[in-house]
Design a protein around this motif. Structure first.
Motif, PDB file in Angstrom:
ATOM      1  N   ARG A  79     -34.421  36.708  13.694  1.00 16.05           N
ATOM      2  CA  ARG A  79     -34.681  38.093  13.270  1.00 16.05           C
ATOM      3  C   ARG A  79     -36.187  38.352  13.256  1.00 16.05           C
ATOM      4  O   ARG A  79     -36.677  39.359  13.766  1.00 16.05           O
ATOM      5  N   ASP A 127     -24.991  33.911  15.675  1.00 14.72           N
ATOM      6  CA  ASP A 127     -25.616  34.660  14.577  1.00 14.72           C
ATOM      7  C   ASP A 127     -27.112  34.857  14.799  1.00 14.72           C
ATOM      8  O   ASP A 127     -27.666  35.895  14.472  1.00 14.72           O
ATOM      9  N   ARG A 176     -27.436  37.611  17.405  1.00 17.48           N
ATOM     10  CA  ARG A 176     -27.129  38.962  16.887  1.00 17.48           C
ATOM     11  C   ARG A 176     -28.201  39.473  15.932  1.00 17.48           C
ATOM     12  O   ARG A 176     -28.499  40.669  15.909  1.00 17.48           O
ATOM     13  N   ALA A 177     -28.782  38.563  15.166  1.00 18.20           N
ATOM     14  CA  ALA A 177     -29.842  38.988  14.237  1.00 18.20           C
ATOM     15  C   ALA A 177     -31.039  39.515  15.004  1.00 18.20           C
ATOM     16  O   ALA A 177     -31.653  40.525  14.629  1.00 18.20           O
ATOM     17  N   GLU A 179     -30.203  42.974  16.644  1.00 22.61           N
ATOM     18  CA  GLU A 179     -30.201  44.048  15.642  1.00 22.61           C
ATOM     19  C   GLU A 179     -31.628  44.443  15.249  1.00 22.61           C
ATOM     20  O   GLU A 179     -31.954  45.632  15.158  1.00 22.61           O
ATOM     21  N   HIS A 182     -33.335  46.316  18.233  1.00 16.93           N
ATOM     22  CA  HIS A 182     -32.773  47.669  18.402  1.00 16.93           C
ATOM     23  C   HIS A 182     -33.217  48.592  17.269  1.00 16.93           C
ATOM     24  O   HIS A 182     -33.443  49.779  17.469  1.00 16.93           O
ATOM     25  N   LYS A 183     -33.325  48.021  16.078  1.00 16.09           N
ATOM     26  CA  LYS A 183     -33.764  48.834  14.938  1.00 16.09           C
ATOM     27  C   LYS A 183     -35.165  49.373  15.168  1.00 16.09           C
ATOM     28  O   LYS A 183     -35.519  50.449  14.715  1.00 16.09           O
ATOM     29  N   ALA A 219     -23.125  40.991  22.099  1.00 11.66           N
ATOM     30  CA  ALA A 219     -24.123  41.164  21.028  1.00 11.66           C
ATOM     31  C   ALA A 219     -24.973  42.413  21.248  1.00 11.66           C
ATOM     32  O   ALA A 219     -25.791  42.754  20.405  1.00 11.66           O
ATOM     33  N   GLY A 220     -24.822  43.044  22.423  1.00 16.54           N
ATOM     34  CA  GLY A 220     -25.582  44.269  22.679  1.00 16.54           C
ATOM     35  C   GLY A 220     -26.887  44.058  23.428  1.00 16.54           C
ATOM     36  O   GLY A 220     -27.742  44.948  23.455  1.00 16.54           O
TER      37      GLY A 220
END
Ligand SMILES: [Zn+2]
Length: 452
Positions: free
Chosen positions: A194, A230, A233-234, A237, A240-241, A262-263
Motif C-alpha cells: 500500500r 492481498d 489489491r492493497a 486500491e 486508484h485512490k 484486482a483492477g
C-alpha cells in the motif's frame, strides 16, 4: 502555455491562426475503414472538420497540403516506454537496465528518446519502469515546452517483492554505490505494498509498475503471482485512490488472472493468456501490451548461439551452464509459440491490445518501433488496420485520453501524421522516417517536409 510556438514560429492554438487543410488524402481515422478523397481541417490545436474533398470550401489564408498518394492517420501511442533505457553502442552489448550512467546522463537520454518517439510518429506514450523519478521530470519538461516529447503518462519504479527474480543485488549498488534510488522498489506485506503505491503515485507517477510474475522475453514464464493477492489489491486500491493507473509485468496465467481481477489497468506481456484470462480481462476492461518483438529477437540470436564456446552476452546475468542455457531457451521458445497462438484469439475476443515493447534493452534500440507491427501482421496474422488501431485509438484509450485523441474526429486534439504510402497495406512504410512527412502534436508542427 501561451508561449509555445511551432517550429515555423506561428503561435499554436490562437483562433486567428490559419487553418491547415489536408486534402486528397487516404484517411485512416484510427477506427473505421480507410476513406479516400478526404479533407481534414486543423485549426489551432483541434481538428475542425473531416469532410469529402468536394465539400471543402477554401478560405483565404488556408495552408493547403495536397496529400495525393499519402495516408493521414492519428499519431501513434507507444505504450511500454522505458524512457532512459538504451545505449549508444552496438546494441548487443548494451547494459540491460539503463542504470549504467549517472542520473543526469539518463535524463538526457530520456529526453532524446522522447523526441525520437515523436519523430517516429508517436504523439503519445505510457511510461514503464524508470529510475530517479526521471519519467515525472520528463513529463514536466515536455509540458513546460523545453523538451519535445509525446503526451506522456509517467511510469514509476517497478514494485517488487524482496528476493524475487528481478530483485538483482546490483539494483541496489549500481553506479559506484551512489545512494540513488534504483529501478526497483522492494516492498513486502499489505502495508508495504500500500505504501509503495502511495509513494510512487504521490511522487507524480501516472502509472505504477509492478512485477507480478517472472518470465517473458529471455526468461521462461513461471506460473506464480509474486506478491500475495492481498498485497496486490492493497497497492491497486491505493494507486486508484490517487487517480493513477497500475501496470503489471504479468506473463503467467495466474498473474494475468489475479491482476485483472484486482483492477490492474495495463497487463504487460500476458504470454500465457488463455480463455479464462480473456474473460477476466474483458470483464475488467484491461489493456494488454503483447510486446513480443523482444522474445522474437532474443530467440533469433539465442537459438543458433554456440553456448559451449561463449556465454550469451544478452542473458539475464545469472551464471548458467551451456546445458542450462539451452534448456532455458527451449522453454522461452515454447512460451513464445504458445503466445503466438493465443494472442490473436484474445484480440479477436475484443481485448484491448496496444503496441510497445522493451525498447532500449539489448537488440531493441529506441526508434526501431515498427518491426513489432510487422511481427503482429506476419507472425500473428493480425490485419494491418487492426495493428494500426492498437497503435492509435487503443493507445489513447489506455492513456485514458480516448475522448481527446487517438482518432481523427472533429473536436479532438490535432495529433496526426501524414505518411508517404499506405500503412494499411504495408505497415513497414512507417519504419522509414523519411516517409513521415508531417507530424502534428496538439496542432503544433513537430515535422513538416511538405512545406505547404
Ligand atoms: Zn519493460
Amino acid at each position: 502555455m501561451s508561449t509555445r510556438r511551432d517550429e515555423d514560429g506561428s503561435a499554436a492554438g490562437s483562433s486567428s491562426e490559419a487553418r491547415r487543410v489536408f486534402r486528397g488524402a487516404q484517411l485512416f481515422d484510427g477506427e473505421s475503414k480507410a476513406r479516400t478523397g478526404t479533407t481534414v481541417v486543423v485549426r489551432g490545436d483541434k481538428i475542425e472538420a473531416v469532410t469529402p474533398d468536394a465539400a471543402y470550401g477554401a478560405r483565404p489564408g488556408d495552408r493547403v497540403y495536397d496529400l495525393a498518394g499519402k495516408t493521414l492517420m492519428p499519431g501513434m501511442v507507444q505504450c511500454h516506454f522505458h524512457s532512459h533505457f538504451g545505449a549508444f553502442g552496438d546494441g548487443v552489448r548494451a547494459p540491460a537496465l539503463g542504470l549504467e550512467a549517472a542520473p543526469a546522463y539518463l535524463s538526457m537520454l530520456a529526453a532524446y528518446n522522447a523526441e525520437l518517439a515523436v519523430q517516429c510518429g508517436f504523439t503519445g506514450g505510457i511510461g514503464s519502469s524508470n529510475a530517479h523519478t526521471i519519467d515525472v521530470s520528463l513529463k514536466e519538461a515536455i509540458q513546460a515546452g523545453f523538451v519535445k516529447g509525446p503526451r506522456y503518462l509517467a511510469g514509476s519504479r517497478e514494485i517488487v517483492t524482496t528476493g524475487e527474480y528481478s530483485d538483482y543485488p546490483n539494483n541496489r549498488t549500481f553506479f559506484m554505490n551512489l545512494g540513488c534510488t534504483g529501478l526497483t522498489y522492494e516492498a513486502d506485506g499489505v502495508d508495504g505494498w500500500r505504501l509503495a503505491g502511495r509513494v510512487e503515485s504521490g511522487r507524480g507517477c501516472d502509472v505504477v509498475k509492478i512485477s507480478a510474475s517472472p518470465g517473458h522475453g529471455s526468461m521462461p514464464v513461471r506460473d506464480i503471482l509474486c506478491p500475495t493477492r492481498d498485497e496486490l489489491r492493497a497497492l491497486v486500491e491505493a494507486v486508484h485512490k490517487n487517480g493513477k493507473r497500475v501496470r503489471a509485468h504479468a506473463p503467467s496465467k495466474t498473474s494475468i488472472l489475479e491482476c485483472a481481477r484486482a483492477g490492474v489497468d495495463i497487463i504487460d506481456h500476458a504470454d500465457r493468456i488463455d480463455d479464462e484470462c480473456i474473460e477476466a480481462l474483458l470483464d475488467h476492461n484491461c489493456t494488454v501490451v503483447p510486446s513480443m518483438l523482444w522474445s522474437e529477437r532474443f530467440l533469433g540470436i539465442a537459438e543458433p548461439w554456440d553456448h559451449d564456446k561463449t556465454p550469451l552476452p544478452i542473458s539475464e546475468g545469472f551464471p548458467e551452464t551451456p546445458a542450462e542455457a539451452r534448456a532455458k531457451i527451449r522453454a522461452v521458445r515454447e512460451d513464445y509459440e504458445y503466445t503466438c497462438r493465443a494472442m490473436p484469439e484474445a484480440a479477436r475476443a475484443g481485448v484491448r491490445m496496444v503496441v510497445g515493447d522493451d525498447y532500449g534493452t539489448p537488440i531493441m534500440p529506441h526508434g526501431d518501433y515498427i518491426p513489432e507491427f510487422e511481427l503482429y501482421v506476419k507472425k500473428l496474422g493480425i490485419a494491418p488496420i487492426e495493428v494500426l488501431r492498437w497503435a492509435t485509438k487503443n493507445g489513447a484509450e489506455a492513456m485514458g485520453l480516448g475522448d481527446r485523441t487517438g482518432t481523427i474526429t472533429v473536436g479532438k486534439q490535432a495529433d496526426l501524421i501524414v505518411v508517404d504510402g499506405d500503412p494499411l497495406v504495408d505497415v513497414t512504410c512507417l519504419a522509414n522516417r523519411d516517409n513521415l512527412r508531417v507530424i502534428l502534436l496538439d496542432g503544433r508542427v513537430m515535422k513538416d517536409t511538405l512545406g505547404a
